[in-house]
Design an enzyme around this catalytic site. Sequence first.
Site, PDB file in Angstrom:
ATOM      1  N   LYS A  71      60.491 -22.615 -43.626  1.00 53.52           N
ATOM      2  CA  LYS A  71      61.729 -22.770 -44.842  1.00 53.52           C
ATOM      3  C   LYS A  71      62.092 -23.864 -44.622  1.00 53.52           C
ATOM      4  CE  LYS A  71      61.791 -21.342 -49.499  1.00 53.52           C
ATOM      5  NZ  LYS A  71      61.643 -20.048 -50.398  1.00 53.52           N
ATOM      6  N   SER A 146      58.172 -19.778 -54.322  1.00 52.13           N
ATOM      7  CA  SER A 146      58.210 -21.248 -53.587  1.00 52.13           C
ATOM      8  C   SER A 146      58.365 -21.505 -51.830  1.00 52.13           C
ATOM      9  CB  SER A 146      59.952 -21.460 -53.809  1.00 52.13           C
ATOM     10  OG  SER A 146      60.611 -20.394 -52.997  1.00 52.13           O
ATOM     11  N   SER A 170      59.244 -15.183 -53.418  1.00 49.71           N
ATOM     12  CA  SER A 170      58.651 -16.722 -52.732  1.00 49.71           C
ATOM     13  C   SER A 170      58.509 -16.233 -51.137  1.00 49.71           C
ATOM     14  CB  SER A 170      59.999 -17.919 -52.868  1.00 49.71           C
ATOM     15  OG  SER A 170      60.048 -18.302 -53.711  1.00 49.71           O
TER      16      SER A 170
HETATM   17  N1  GLN Z   1      59.508 -17.990 -58.781  1.00 49.44           N
HETATM   18  C1  GLN Z   1      60.738 -17.271 -58.884  1.00 49.44           C
HETATM   19  C2  GLN Z   1      62.088 -18.471 -59.568  1.00 49.44           C
HETATM   20  O1  GLN Z   1      61.524 -19.574 -59.180  1.00 49.44           O
HETATM   21  C3  GLN Z   1      60.978 -16.404 -57.597  1.00 49.44           C
HETATM   22  C4  GLN Z   1      61.604 -17.456 -56.677  1.00 49.44           C
HETATM   23  C5  GLN Z   1      62.208 -17.225 -55.325  1.00 49.44           C
HETATM   24  O2  GLN Z   1      61.343 -16.223 -54.844  1.00 49.44           O
HETATM   25  N2  GLN Z   1      63.286 -18.472 -54.251  1.00 49.44           N
HETATM   26  O3  GLN Z   1      62.971 -17.855 -59.261  1.00 49.44           O
END
Ligand code: GLN
Length: 479
Positions: A71, A146, A170
């Site tokens: 990532k 994400s 994510s």
């Molecule tokens: N959807 C959540 C957010 O936007 C989690 C994102 C993540 O785990 N990085 O904060």
Amino acid sequence: MELYELNLFMLTEGLKEKKFSPAEVFESCKNRIDKCEKNIHAFITRTDEIAKSQLNENNSGIFAGIPTVLKDNLCTKGIRTTAASKILGDWKPPYDATAWKDLREAGAILMGKVNMDEFAMGNTCGNSAFGATHNPNDISRVPGGSSGGSAAAVSAGYVPFALGSDTGGSIRQPASYCGVYGLKPTYGMVSRYGLISYGSSLDQIGPFARTIRDLQMLMSVIGQYDPMDSSCFREKNHDFTHSEDVSVKGKKIALVKEFQDFTLDAPIYEAMKRTQKVLEDEGAIITEVSLPTVARYAVACYYALAMSEAHTNLERYDGVRLGYTVKDATGIKEMFERVRSYGFGSEVKSRIIAGTCLTEPSRCEEYYVAATKVRTLIAQEFARAFGEADFILQPVTPSLPPKIGEVDEDELKGYETDLYTLPVNLAGLPGLSFFTGYSDNLPVGLQLIGSRWSDAELLNTGIILERHLGTPKIANGGE
Ligand code: GLN
């Protein structure tokens, strides 16, 4: 069978026995990427040349010659790292994230840096300055986020494993949407050194792979104590060694009472039933735990804390120290304004503004401090629940992956779909996203949650689930 179709364990065995060479594995994965990437768009930066030079290094580690992707919020020394934001420009970190350093030293080969929601804020992989990634099972759908690029790369057969990060879901949500396994380890299990921070008290690096055994192999390498991360610590030694001799006999697997009132789409509901049956047939006892504070307040609590921490963490992108800058500003204020107006996308900007408001001195007690107290209650509620049960079984999301562009414009609704994943981060617990089968060619994932430091036991239970529910296939990648 093509080499790119082999999972991590099979590749390590085949390479050890010299059935094929690292160069052949690289070629097979590279061809797969070349074929499908126009449909999927998982990469931000491809590093084929770096991969080739790594092939020439003499490495005898356990992952010698195994291709992977990271990532793009994981720092890679001398290789562009963007967090999918324009604000980092062409920044090349001066050091490697520890998790990547451990894998590199074990011989893993870097095929590239993959797409994500900007600064890991989002759940579709569409909030990226580099455009959206597509789900390899159905390219009209989102891969989740994400860490959407990491999940898509593993599901499409680009690489047998990848790393992502999970602040509120994510890793688990894209793993479920793409039909791979994903583990969000206990907070502190994997070093966060070199992970670009979003919400530091919630962020955790973890692996994606196509089998549970592969996750075990990966955790045995990245689940190490690291003095470079002060929140990385150890209560006991963790043994991720694979064994087929695992059992859930007499184990209590709980459903969350309050979640029973929430609606689930039919495929998820059916997967819950199927999984309960598998566990019961294996001798587990299905019980119930009550998590009223989680059900009611976790989403608000998480977003208050995540945005507050994000606004502090993202202060450093000011055009002075690293990344994108403007040279012709008339003063410091104009420079900050221009750098941050151009550099950040709209979701990131709105979270910075919300975080600024939530922590502003006159409101801080009422919002930020209140959220930290709710967080403590949530952690206590889970601790009580794990006094009564060994694991909690629940969905990852209430629905299967939506179509790209059909994602609800109402941000708050999008936030609510994280209800099943983000409580795990608030309490620092491990969560496993596992495959349960397909519904109309779309993979259906569920989640198993354990108490802090139960990661190894969680994966052992995953072995039983995979045995009965089946291992996911490589997605067609739009071909
Ligand atoms: N959807 C959540 C957010 O936007 C989690 C994102 C993540 O785990 N990085 O904060």
